[in-house]
Design a protein around this motif. Structure first.
Motif, mmCIF file in Angstrom:
data_model
loop_
_atom_site.group_PDB
_atom_site.id
_atom_site.type_symbol
_atom_site.label_atom_id
_atom_site.label_comp_id
_atom_site.label_asym_id
_atom_site.label_seq_id
_atom_site.Cartn_x
_atom_site.Cartn_y
_atom_site.Cartn_z
ATOM 1 N N ARG A 121 0.838 -1.302 -0.044
ATOM 2 C CA ARG A 121 -0.069 0.156 0.074
ATOM 3 C C ARG A 121 0.994 1.172 -0.102
ATOM 4 N N HIS A 122 0.591 2.198 -0.863
ATOM 5 C CA HIS A 122 1.260 3.368 -0.924
ATOM 6 C C HIS A 122 0.772 4.661 -0.277
ATOM 7 N N LEU A 172 -10.229 2.040 -2.154
ATOM 8 C CA LEU A 172 -9.036 2.198 -3.014
ATOM 9 C C LEU A 172 -8.624 0.861 -3.071
ATOM 10 N N LEU A 173 -8.754 -0.386 -2.304
ATOM 11 C CA LEU A 173 -8.657 -1.722 -2.666
ATOM 12 C C LEU A 173 -9.713 -2.105 -3.924
ATOM 13 N N ALA A 174 -10.900 -1.784 -3.745
ATOM 14 C CA ALA A 174 -11.856 -2.121 -4.597
ATOM 15 C C ALA A 174 -11.548 -1.314 -6.180
ATOM 16 N N ALA A 175 -11.131 -0.027 -5.936
ATOM 17 C CA ALA A 175 -10.667 0.686 -7.283
ATOM 18 C C ALA A 175 -9.646 0.010 -7.849
ATOM 19 N N GLN A 176 -8.759 -0.343 -7.404
ATOM 20 C CA GLN A 176 -7.730 -1.260 -7.807
ATOM 21 C C GLN A 176 -8.055 -2.332 -8.848
ATOM 22 N N ARG A 177 -9.467 -2.956 -8.457
ATOM 23 C CA ARG A 177 -9.894 -3.993 -9.333
ATOM 24 C C ARG A 177 -10.738 -3.513 -10.389
ATOM 25 N N LEU A 178 -11.138 -2.230 -10.386
ATOM 26 C CA LEU A 178 -12.293 -1.724 -11.144
ATOM 27 C C LEU A 178 -11.542 -0.929 -12.473
ATOM 28 N N GLY A 198 -2.785 5.319 -7.390
ATOM 29 C CA GLY A 198 -2.979 5.169 -8.876
ATOM 30 C C GLY A 198 -4.339 5.112 -9.308
ATOM 31 N N VAL A 199 -5.399 5.420 -8.465
ATOM 32 C CA VAL A 199 -6.886 5.148 -8.862
ATOM 33 C C VAL A 199 -7.697 6.487 -9.014
#
Length: 244
Positions: free
Chosen positions: A6-7, A98-104, A136-137
């Protein structure tokens, strides 16, 4: 599932609770030291055991807030296909959002919050935006200031609605029921709802059943989502809104 590095900066859940555990451990260690110095062995051993027990609880709490919950949610969100519209209720600094956004990659994630730091340290919209940029999302994420009891979205607006340790922050039972009803309202028919909380989950399940949701279950999230021990375990209410 391994959680990618995580950043962003995600703070601590209910930081006052963690501080209380650490303070309690320090006090008990001081009492144990004093008891041993005065040669009061039984009291010293009791205080020492209490200090170690409290330190173990603090370690569990720290693990969950910094890593464990991320691992659990990474697994829960692994079912996303990538094109969904997702809403995170009480998104805070964006741990789940943001975990979700990384997959979307073809979808979009919206987070709604009142941005109160008593619920999570440093909880405010600019921090969440900075975290989205760090991960990055940013282009896939929308942040909205709003009340979970009166969501500023239309009916059937989202394919997935999630929430992590947010609904219990509403003090009144009637308010929590309204929040669950609002989550159901904005979820499209056939959509998925995941509510993780360590309080009131039977009531959330009951409200959804009253709304006609048959495909609903409540389950233990496991030791990685303990806030100090099994007495503060997190449960997940998983539901599918009936297709129209």
């Amino acid at each position: 599932m391994n959680v990618r590095k995580r950043h962003g900066r995600y703070g601590f859940d209910a930081p006052w609770a963690l501080a209380g555990l650490l303070f309690g451990a320090i006090v008990l260690l001081a009492l144990a030291t004093a008891s041993f110095t005065l040669d009061i062995l039984p009291a010293g051993l009791a205080f020492l055991f209490g200090a170690l027990y409290t330190l173990a609880s603090a370690a569990s709490y720290l693990y969950t807030t910094r890593r464990g919950k991320f691992a659990v949610w990474a697994e829960e969100l692994g079912r996303l296909e990538g094109g969904e519209r997702l809403l995170d209720l009480g998104c805070g600094r964006g741990a789940v959002l943001l975990l979700a956004a990384q997959r979307l990659e073809k979808g979009r994630a919206a987070g709604v919050d009142l941005w109160r730091s008593r619920d999570q340290s440093g909880n405010n919209a600019p921090v969440t935006r900075a975290n989205a940029a760090a991960e990055g999302v940013s282009e896939r994420v929308d942040l909205v200031t709003g009340d979970l009891r009166d969501l500023p979205f239309g009916d059937d607006a989202f394919d997935v609605v999630v929430s992590s340790l947010a609904v219990h922050n509403i003090a009144a039972a009637e308010g929590r029921e309204r929040a669950v009803r609002e989550a159901h309202r904005v979820l499209r028919p056939g959509g998925l709802m995941l509510i993780a909380d360590f309080q009131h989950t039977p009531a959330y399940e009951s409200t959804l059943r009253e709304l006609g949701v048959v495909d609903v279950r409540r389950r233990d999230a496991g030791w990685r989502f303990w806030y100090g021990g099994p007495w503060f375990r997190t449960e997940i209410v998983e539901a599918r809104k009936p297709a129209s």
